[in-house]
Enzyme design. Structure first.
Site, short mmCIF file in Angstrom:
data_model
loop_
_atom_site.label_atom_id
_atom_site.label_comp_id
_atom_site.label_asym_id
_atom_site.label_seq_id
_atom_site.Cartn_x
_atom_site.Cartn_y
_atom_site.Cartn_z
N GLN A 98 105.39 3.41 -4.87
CA GLN A 98 105.11 1.92 -5.09
C GLN A 98 105.05 1.14 -3.73
OE1 GLN A 98 107.94 0.24 -8.50
NE2 GLN A 98 108.96 1.95 -7.69
N ASP A 101 103.29 0.93 2.52
CA ASP A 101 103.30 1.52 3.84
C ASP A 101 102.86 2.74 3.96
OD1 ASP A 101 106.86 1.65 3.24
OD2 ASP A 101 105.41 3.40 3.55
N HIS A 116 100.41 0.95 -5.98
CA HIS A 116 100.40 -0.83 -5.57
C HIS A 116 99.53 -0.98 -4.27
CE1 HIS A 116 104.52 -1.32 -8.02
NE2 HIS A 116 103.38 -1.08 -8.54
N CYS A 124 86.50 -5.08 -0.84
CA CYS A 124 85.83 -6.36 -0.79
C CYS A 124 85.74 -6.93 -2.27
CB CYS A 124 84.17 -5.79 -0.56
SG CYS A 124 83.36 -5.15 -1.66
N GLY A 182 114.81 5.27 -4.67
CA GLY A 182 114.86 4.13 -3.69
C GLY A 182 114.03 2.84 -4.63
N THR A 183 114.16 3.02 -5.82
CA THR A 183 113.52 1.81 -6.53
C THR A 183 114.53 1.09 -7.52
OG1 THR A 183 111.62 1.18 -8.24
CG2 THR A 183 112.54 3.47 -8.13
N SER A 184 114.35 -0.12 -7.56
CA SER A 184 115.18 -0.85 -8.73
C SER A 184 114.70 -0.82 -10.05
CB SER A 184 115.44 -2.43 -8.06
OG SER A 184 113.93 -3.05 -8.46
N ASN A 208 119.51 6.96 -5.30
CA ASN A 208 119.24 5.41 -5.03
C ASN A 208 120.59 4.97 -4.37
OD1 ASN A 208 117.34 3.28 -5.31
ND2 ASN A 208 118.88 2.12 -6.15
N GLU A 212 122.60 2.04 -11.59
CA GLU A 212 123.23 1.54 -12.77
C GLU A 212 122.73 2.50 -13.82
OE1 GLU A 212 121.70 -2.61 -11.05
OE2 GLU A 212 121.21 -2.08 -13.24
N1 APR Z 1 118.36 4.36 0.29
C1 APR Z 1 118.18 4.51 -1.12
N2 APR Z 1 117.95 3.33 -1.96
C2 APR Z 1 118.07 2.25 -1.18
C3 APR Z 1 118.21 2.07 0.22
C4 APR Z 1 118.61 3.28 0.76
N3 APR Z 1 118.45 3.39 2.05
N4 APR Z 1 118.16 0.68 0.47
C5 APR Z 1 117.96 0.14 -0.60
N5 APR Z 1 117.95 1.07 -1.84
C6 APR Z 1 117.41 0.61 -3.26
C7 APR Z 1 118.12 -0.55 -3.68
O1 APR Z 1 119.40 -0.33 -4.28
C8 APR Z 1 117.24 -0.95 -4.85
O2 APR Z 1 117.58 -0.43 -6.07
O3 APR Z 1 116.04 0.64 -3.26
C9 APR Z 1 116.00 -0.11 -4.22
C10 APR Z 1 114.68 -1.34 -3.73
O4 APR Z 1 114.46 -2.25 -5.00
P1 APR Z 1 113.34 -3.19 -4.80
O5 APR Z 1 113.61 -3.95 -3.38
O6 APR Z 1 112.96 -3.68 -5.90
O7 APR Z 1 111.96 -2.37 -4.49
P2 APR Z 1 111.08 -1.67 -5.60
O8 APR Z 1 111.91 -1.14 -6.56
O9 APR Z 1 110.16 -0.71 -4.85
O10 APR Z 1 110.09 -2.75 -5.97
C11 APR Z 1 108.92 -2.32 -6.96
O11 APR Z 1 108.24 -4.64 -6.95
O12 APR Z 1 107.69 -6.52 -5.56
C12 APR Z 1 107.20 -5.49 -6.22
O13 APR Z 1 105.19 -4.56 -5.61
C13 APR Z 1 106.67 -4.48 -5.12
O14 APR Z 1 106.41 -2.26 -4.89
C14 APR Z 1 107.15 -3.46 -5.30
C15 APR Z 1 107.73 -3.23 -6.75
#
Ligand code: APR
Length: 240
Positions: A98, A101, A116, A124, A182-184, A208, A212
């Site tokens: 997602q 970078d 994403h 364009c 690493g995604t919420s 993560n 939860e």
């Molecule tokens: N190692 C593992 N997990 C981590 C770390 C780490 N060092 N630091 C933070 N996290 C976890 C957090 O606990 C959280 O659950 O990474 C997750 C980040 O969640 P978000 O900030 O919501 O990012 P993401 O899930 O990638 O967002 C999805 O939302 O805003 C849009 O397009 C954007 O691609 C993004 C999408």
């Protein structure tokens, strides 16, 4: 339930989904953690087509700042470990991120599906949607070198359809093991991938920092990706 992924079992296929948490230890801000990107910017202003139509300079500046920041950050051990695993597994591993970078690529991953979009690309505004590589700033008057149309960041904004979804769907149908790192799991369709994989019989693992309870997840490795992912990969590459 055990994580029974066997490096030698060619019938098994691994689907890896990453989010902002895998780049956090590289110094790239996440979105919803405290101090996250969405605490400083209104999504509707910088990450929607309407926001771009309303004030394209603001949006271009927002992505220019994030693109510039890429020069100061580097892949962390989690990116490097996933690249090692993907080189070993080849087509048996699908890496979908997602993140926009380029840290998976710089970490050595041979094939990254950016659902994403990518900070280092512009698109364009013509129907052809030509892709233009960009490493520095996008200027307001930048035009497509192929057709002269205006340009926008090659990013999936809220309300838009993520990229390469057909390919992603195919890989989700085939995977025997699914891990999300690493995604919420707040943003769909990515947040729904684990339930779909699970419904197809895959074993689902979450790696993560914050965890939860989730009915679609069989196994959880809680901790920082930079610490947990290399050990997890080592356990796959050199079991026992
Ligand atoms: N190692 C593992 N997990 C981590 C770390 C780490 N060092 N630091 C933070 N996290 C976890 C957090 O606990 C959280 O659950 O990474 C997750 C980040 O969640 P978000 O900030 O919501 O990012 P993401 O899930 O990638 O967002 C999805 O939302 O805003 C849009 O397009 C954007 O691609 C993004 C999408």
């Amino acid at each position: 339930m055990k994580w029974t992924f066997d490096i030698h079992n060619t019938a098994q296929r691994l689907f890896v989904l990453t989010g902002a948490g895998i780049s956090a230890e590289s110094g790239v801000r996440t979105f919803r953690d405290s101090g996250g990107l969405w605490e400083d910017h209104r999504i509707e202003d910088v990450a929607t087509p309407e926001g771009f139509a309303r004030d394209s300079q603001l949006v271009i500046d927002f992505y220019n700042a994030r693109r510039l920041q890429l020069k100061a950050v580097f892949p962390n051990p989690a990116h490097l470990a996933l690249a090692r695993l993907q080189k070993q597994l080849g087509e048996r591993m699908t890496l979908v991120t997602q993140n926009v970078d380029d840290l998976h690529e710089r970490g050595g991953s041979p094939k990254v599906i950016h659902m994403h979009g990518e900070l280092l690309k512009l698109r364009c505004l013509s129907l052809a949607e030509h892709i233009v590589e960009v490493s520095e700033r996008q200027k307001m008057d930048s035009v497509c070198p192929q057709c002269g149309a205006g340009l926008r960041p090659h990013i999936t904004w809220f309300g838009e359809i993520p990229m390469q979804m057909e390919l992603i769907q195919q890989e989700l149908l085939q995977c025997s093991h699914f891990v999300y790192i690493g995604t919420s799991s707040q943003v769909y369709p990515a947040a729904g991938f684990k339930a779909f994989a699970k419904s197809r019989g895959a074993i689902v693992m979450c790696i993560n920092l914050d965890v939860e309870p989730d009915s679609h997840t069989d196994l959880v490795l809680q901790g920082k990706a930079g610490e947990v992912v290399p050990n997890w990969v080592q356990g796959i590459l050199a079991p026992g």
